[in-house]
Design a protein around this motif. Sequence first.
Motif, short mmCIF file in Angstrom:
data_model
loop_
_atom_site.label_atom_id
_atom_site.label_comp_id
_atom_site.label_asym_id
_atom_site.label_seq_id
_atom_site.Cartn_x
_atom_site.Cartn_y
_atom_site.Cartn_z
N HIS A 38 -3.38 -4.40 1.56
CA HIS A 38 -3.81 -4.99 2.84
C HIS A 38 -2.83 -4.62 3.95
O HIS A 38 -3.23 -4.33 5.08
CB HIS A 38 -3.90 -6.51 2.70
CG HIS A 38 -4.28 -7.21 3.97
ND1 HIS A 38 -5.55 -7.16 4.50
CD2 HIS A 38 -3.54 -7.95 4.85
CE1 HIS A 38 -5.59 -7.85 5.62
NE2 HIS A 38 -4.38 -8.33 5.86
N GLN A 39 -1.54 -4.61 3.64
CA GLN A 39 -0.52 -4.27 4.64
C GLN A 39 -0.70 -2.84 5.14
O GLN A 39 -0.59 -2.57 6.34
CB GLN A 39 0.87 -4.45 4.04
CG GLN A 39 1.28 -5.90 3.81
CD GLN A 39 2.59 -6.02 3.07
OE1 GLN A 39 3.05 -5.07 2.41
NE2 GLN A 39 3.22 -7.17 3.14
N ARG A 40 -0.96 -1.92 4.21
CA ARG A 40 -1.07 -0.50 4.57
C ARG A 40 -2.47 -0.13 5.03
O ARG A 40 -2.67 0.86 5.73
CB ARG A 40 -0.67 0.37 3.38
CG ARG A 40 0.80 0.26 3.05
CD ARG A 40 1.21 1.20 1.95
NE ARG A 40 2.64 1.04 1.66
CZ ARG A 40 3.26 1.60 0.63
NH1 ARG A 40 2.58 2.38 -0.20
NH2 ARG A 40 4.54 1.40 0.44
N GLY A 41 -3.47 -0.88 4.56
CA GLY A 41 -4.86 -0.58 4.90
C GLY A 41 -5.55 0.30 3.88
O GLY A 41 -6.76 0.51 3.95
N TYR A 42 -4.80 0.80 2.91
CA TYR A 42 -5.35 1.69 1.88
C TYR A 42 -4.27 1.91 0.83
O TYR A 42 -3.10 1.56 1.02
CB TYR A 42 -5.76 3.04 2.47
CG TYR A 42 -4.64 3.73 3.23
CD1 TYR A 42 -3.77 4.61 2.61
CD2 TYR A 42 -4.45 3.48 4.60
CE1 TYR A 42 -2.74 5.21 3.30
CE2 TYR A 42 -3.41 4.08 5.29
CZ TYR A 42 -2.56 4.95 4.64
OH TYR A 42 -1.53 5.54 5.33
N ASN A 43 -4.67 2.49 -0.30
CA ASN A 43 -3.73 2.90 -1.34
C ASN A 43 -3.56 4.41 -1.22
O ASN A 43 -4.50 5.18 -1.41
CB ASN A 43 -4.27 2.52 -2.73
CG ASN A 43 -3.36 2.98 -3.86
OD1 ASN A 43 -2.38 3.67 -3.65
ND2 ASN A 43 -3.70 2.59 -5.08
N GLN A 44 -2.35 4.87 -0.92
CA GLN A 44 -2.13 6.29 -0.68
C GLN A 44 -2.44 7.12 -1.93
O GLN A 44 -2.94 8.26 -1.82
CB GLN A 44 -0.70 6.56 -0.21
CG GLN A 44 0.39 6.33 -1.23
CD GLN A 44 0.84 4.88 -1.30
OE1 GLN A 44 0.28 4.00 -0.65
NE2 GLN A 44 1.88 4.64 -2.07
N SER A 45 -2.18 6.58 -3.11
CA SER A 45 -2.47 7.32 -4.34
C SER A 45 -3.97 7.48 -4.54
O SER A 45 -4.44 8.50 -5.06
CB SER A 45 -1.84 6.60 -5.55
OG SER A 45 -0.43 6.59 -5.43
N THR A 46 -4.73 6.46 -4.14
CA THR A 46 -6.19 6.55 -4.24
C THR A 46 -6.72 7.63 -3.32
O THR A 46 -7.66 8.37 -3.68
CB THR A 46 -6.84 5.20 -3.88
OG1 THR A 46 -6.41 4.21 -4.82
CG2 THR A 46 -8.36 5.28 -3.93
N GLU A 47 -6.15 7.76 -2.12
CA GLU A 47 -6.60 8.80 -1.20
C GLU A 47 -6.32 10.19 -1.76
O GLU A 47 -7.16 11.10 -1.63
CB GLU A 47 -5.92 8.62 0.16
CG GLU A 47 -6.23 7.31 0.86
CD GLU A 47 -7.72 7.09 1.03
OE1 GLU A 47 -8.44 8.06 1.38
OE2 GLU A 47 -8.18 5.95 0.82
N ILE A 48 -5.17 10.37 -2.40
CA ILE A 48 -4.87 11.66 -3.04
C ILE A 48 -5.90 11.92 -4.14
O ILE A 48 -6.44 13.02 -4.25
CB ILE A 48 -3.45 11.65 -3.65
CG1 ILE A 48 -2.40 11.43 -2.55
CG2 ILE A 48 -3.18 12.97 -4.38
CD1 ILE A 48 -1.02 11.10 -3.10
N ALA A 49 -6.17 10.89 -4.95
CA ALA A 49 -7.13 11.01 -6.06
C ALA A 49 -8.52 11.38 -5.56
O ALA A 49 -9.22 12.20 -6.17
CB ALA A 49 -7.17 9.71 -6.85
N ARG A 50 -8.92 10.80 -4.45
CA ARG A 50 -10.24 11.10 -3.90
C ARG A 50 -10.33 12.54 -3.43
O ARG A 50 -11.37 13.20 -3.57
CB ARG A 50 -10.56 10.13 -2.77
CG ARG A 50 -10.86 8.71 -3.25
CD ARG A 50 -10.98 7.73 -2.10
NE ARG A 50 -11.35 6.40 -2.58
CZ ARG A 50 -11.31 5.29 -1.84
NH1 ARG A 50 -10.90 5.38 -0.57
NH2 ARG A 50 -11.66 4.13 -2.35
N GLY A 51 -9.24 13.03 -2.84
CA GLY A 51 -9.22 14.44 -2.44
C GLY A 51 -9.33 15.35 -3.64
O GLY A 51 -10.05 16.36 -3.62
#
Length: 238
Positions: A134-147
């Motif tokens: 919630h603080q960051r607005g997203y999980n950075q590892s999830t964004e890498i995984a989605r890419g």
Amino acid sequence: MPMSLQRNSLISSIKEVLFPRACVVCGRRLQADEDCLCIQCQMDMPRTGYELSPYDNELARLFWGRFPIERAASLIYYQPHSEASRFIYSLKYGRRPDIGRMMGRWIAQEFREEGFFEDVDVIIPVPLTKRRKHQRGYNQSTEIARGLSEETGIIVAENALQRVRFDESQTQKKAVERLENVENAFSLSDAVAVRGKHILLVDDVVTTGATLTACAKELMKAGDCRFSILVLGYSKPQ
């Protein structure tokens, strides 16, 4: 060119003039065919080359004897406050999830040529607690995984593992303290999604491997799992 494409091209050109995009590392204006990082900064990255020897490299050896590790690779050597580390800092703290997607696609395109994703069944990003997400607005590892998934077609099982305990940052901790800090921090929430699978664990930066080890050990409860590791940066323990 169809009218709709002409309109979109015009809009993109206007946006580029009014709101020019800048490289997250050097700050130079990006060209139309560049995304987040300019070509020069991509070329200047301190690459590890681990994708060329994914079964036996310094990162892979970090996990030997801890869990059933197949392959491991990191895009770059990571040093805090270095010029090359700026894109990871922007991804984690700068509200730039697009950097994670871009890096995931870039890594997938390059590492796929070396067979790195061969027989991988599912991608699992290291989860954040709900509060941190919630603080960051997203999980950075999830964004890498989605890419990665966009380029490889491998599914992302984002909800197979949950972080159930939040502790202080790992950054300033020693190896033993890191292991203690993440002990029992994760919970397997979907055993069916990972049972018998070759799992690709994805994170942004690894130092001692404590977090990834804790994730793997929890996922092993599903039964008959194998693991590969992919991270953006490897920070060698001091």
